[in-house]
Design an enzyme around this catalytic site. Structure first.
Site, PDB file in Angstrom:
ATOM      1  N   SER A 190       1.043  -1.463  -0.019  1.00 32.16           N
ATOM      2  CA  SER A 190       0.211   0.426  -0.160  1.00 32.16           C
ATOM      3  C   SER A 190       0.764   1.041  -0.274  1.00 32.16           C
ATOM      4  CB  SER A 190      -1.247  -0.146   0.805  1.00 32.16           C
ATOM      5  OG  SER A 190      -0.167   0.064   2.651  1.00 32.16           O
ATOM      6  N   HIS A 218      -5.539  -4.989  -1.006  1.00 31.08           N
ATOM      7  CA  HIS A 218      -5.145  -3.085  -2.146  1.00 31.08           C
ATOM      8  C   HIS A 218      -5.707  -4.014  -3.531  1.00 31.08           C
ATOM      9  CE1 HIS A 218      -4.438   0.333   0.888  1.00 31.08           C
ATOM     10  NE2 HIS A 218      -4.565  -0.273   1.445  1.00 31.08           N
ATOM     11  N   LYS A 249     -12.290  -1.152   1.873  1.00 25.82           N
ATOM     12  CA  LYS A 249     -11.816  -0.661   0.627  1.00 25.82           C
ATOM     13  C   LYS A 249     -12.411  -0.193  -0.768  1.00 25.82           C
ATOM     14  CE  LYS A 249      -6.729  -0.615   2.605  1.00 25.82           C
ATOM     15  NZ  LYS A 249      -6.663  -1.838   3.485  1.00 25.82           N
TER      16      LYS A 249
HETATM   17  C1  LIG Z   1      -6.908  -1.737   4.910  1.00 26.96           C
HETATM   18  C2  LIG Z   1      -5.321  -3.397   5.469  1.00 26.96           C
HETATM   19  C3  LIG Z   1      -5.929  -4.550   5.856  1.00 26.96           C
HETATM   20  C4  LIG Z   1      -7.404  -4.575   7.196  1.00 26.96           C
HETATM   21  O1  LIG Z   1      -8.647  -4.021   6.430  1.00 26.96           O
HETATM   22  P1  LIG Z   1      -9.399  -3.963   7.707  1.00 26.96           P
HETATM   23  O2  LIG Z   1     -10.709  -4.479   7.178  1.00 26.96           O
HETATM   24  O3  LIG Z   1      -9.755  -2.329   7.622  1.00 26.96           O
HETATM   25  O4  LIG Z   1      -9.583  -4.403   9.016  1.00 26.96           O
HETATM   26  C5  LIG Z   1      -5.169  -5.446   6.137  1.00 26.96           C
HETATM   27  N1  LIG Z   1      -4.207  -5.705   5.455  1.00 26.96           N
HETATM   28  C6  LIG Z   1      -4.506  -4.867   4.360  1.00 26.96           C
HETATM   29  C7  LIG Z   1      -3.230  -5.215   3.164  1.00 26.96           C
HETATM   30  C8  LIG Z   1      -4.974  -3.718   4.542  1.00 26.96           C
HETATM   31  O5  LIG Z   1      -4.434  -3.023   3.988  1.00 26.96           O
END
Ligand SMILES: *Cc1c(COP(=O)(O)O)cnc(C)c1O
Length: 415
Positions: A190, A218, A249
């Protein structure tokens, strides 16, 4: 009262250390729904402003999509607000299972289990399937939630240098005596927006009989020809043993996550993963919304195609203007400024121009690699991107960094 002055001072001094280090995190309040155009208030002042959002994970622009809202309303009406129970007692509805099946079909896996978040999926998966006879080998830049999950597991742990296949192979050889070997990586990283070399990782895992876990938070919904994720991009669908991902996301942006993959592994999670056993799953409202998201994505690739076009336009515009970007094939486009203060000044000036993008610096990214991380969305129209590009160029000129090399920027501002 045991919250004595001494304890209070202990925390106060830690907080001021954080402040003095310049890494105190402040929330900005958005007075609108999540979209390309938002209204933002900084808590330090009453400067409520209309800005273009260039830093959300709303990659497909679905967070406030009318069809998703309508489905969520309907879910609320038909299945209520909450479950008041964990899954295995009385917290599972038909739509929870329906969503698990839909994710399985979308990702091309064997089975799926929902979690309250991807953080919880990552917290639960390792302990559920590994013991001290096993080894976890992770890329050095994996997400914090994977690191926490591994810390909760008694299996041994080792790492390989970011995306170095030579180093991964060395580690697979070194640990060839372990019972289960699990290689762990993010699909898209990310901070840099680069993709894991999944085709090569799969080859190594086949050669050394290791399992592979990919966190595709992502990428799910937009990477790959039909948006299935990095496994589709690298043509290794069906070869990834475990995929974890988030619905928070691109996939609607509310919350929730899952583990999807080999049937027996998912079954083990249903028996043993603690965030699944001891915490409520996603509420019916969100399940209904995410189901609609998958309907939208399965019926057309229009959104991910638009996202790809937008991201290409944005990269080309910034590059031609003379900015230094991190190479990548994702809608995460980091504009490199190297100096921490410059990244903060640049971000503030952007805000004054009506562009919302945050500057990242150590320890969020390595020392001397400060940047503005921009994230492109299918919710952006070309006029958004044109306005943002104009602002970047104006401020780039102000600081005299356009067309400079990395060394020249560092000579001018320090690293
Ligand atoms: C955002 C993210 C998470 C966390 O996701 P949530 O559902 O908000 O807990 C986990 N792993 C990665 C790689 C992320 O970018």
């Amino acid at each position: 009262m045991s919250y004595s002055n001494k304890v209070k001072e202990f925390y106060t001094s830690q907080l001021s250390d954080i402040q003095n280090a310049g890494i105190f995190k402040e929330e900005r309040f958005i007075h609108s729904s999540q979209a390309a155009d938002i209204e933002v208030e900084f808590p330090s002042g009453a400067n409520l402003r209309k800005v273009i959002n260039m830093c959300s994970n709303n990659y497909l622009g679905l967070s406030s999509h009318p069809d998703v809202l309508e489905a969520a309303h309907e879910g609320l009406e038909k299945r209520g607000y909450g479950m008041s129970s964990v899954r295995f007692i009385c917290g599972t509805q038909d739509i929870h299972r329906e969503l698990e099946n839909k994710v399985t079909e979308f990702l091309g896996t064997e089975d799926t289990i929902l979690f309250p978040s991807c953080m919880d999926a990552n917290a639960g998966i390792f302990e559920a399937i590994l013991t001290s006879e096993d080894i976890m080998i992770s890329d050095r830049l994996v997400h914090a939630s994977l690191i926490d999950g591994m810390r909760l597991c008694s299996a041994q742990h080792d790492t390989f240098k970011h995306s170095s296949m030579e180093h991964l192979e060395e580690k697979l050889l070194l640990h060839s005596d372990k019972r289960i070997k699990l290689v762990i990586t993010d699909g898209v990283f990310s901070m840099d927006g680069d993709l894991a070399k999944l085709d090569e990782i799969v080859k190594l895992c086949e050669k050394y009989e290791a399992l592979i876990l990919v966190d595709d938070s992502h990428s799910s919904g937009f990477i790959g020809r039909t948006g299935r994720g990095t496994h589709e991009y690298f043509n290794v669908v069906g070869k990834i043993d475990i995929i974890t991902t988030t619905f928070g996301k691109a996939l609607g942006g509310a919350s929730g996550g899952c583990v999807s993959g080999r049937k027996e592994i998912v079954q083990m999670c249903r028996q043993k993963a603690r965030p699944y056993l001891f915490s409520n799953t996603i509420s019916p409202v969100i399940v209904a919304g995410v189901l609609k998201v998958f309907d939208i994505l399965s019926s057309s690739t229009e959104r991910r195609d638009k996202l790809e076009k937008n991201a290409a336009w944005w990269r080309k515009g910034l590059t031609e203007a003379g900015f230094i970007l991190k190479e990548g094939n994702s809608p995460i486009v980091p504009v490199m400024l190297f100096n921490a203060k410059l990244s903060q000044d640049f971000s503030r000036d952007l805000y004054d121009e009506g562009i919302y993008a945050i500057g990242f610096f150590f320890p969020v990214v390595p020392n001397g690699q400060a940047r503005i991380r921009t994230q492109i969305s299918a919710g952006h129209e070309i006029h958004h991107l044109e306005k943002a590009l104009d602002a970047f160029i104006k401020i780039g000129e102000k600081y005299g960094i356009l067309g400079l090399t990395k060394e020249e920027i560092i000579a001018k501002y320090g690293a």
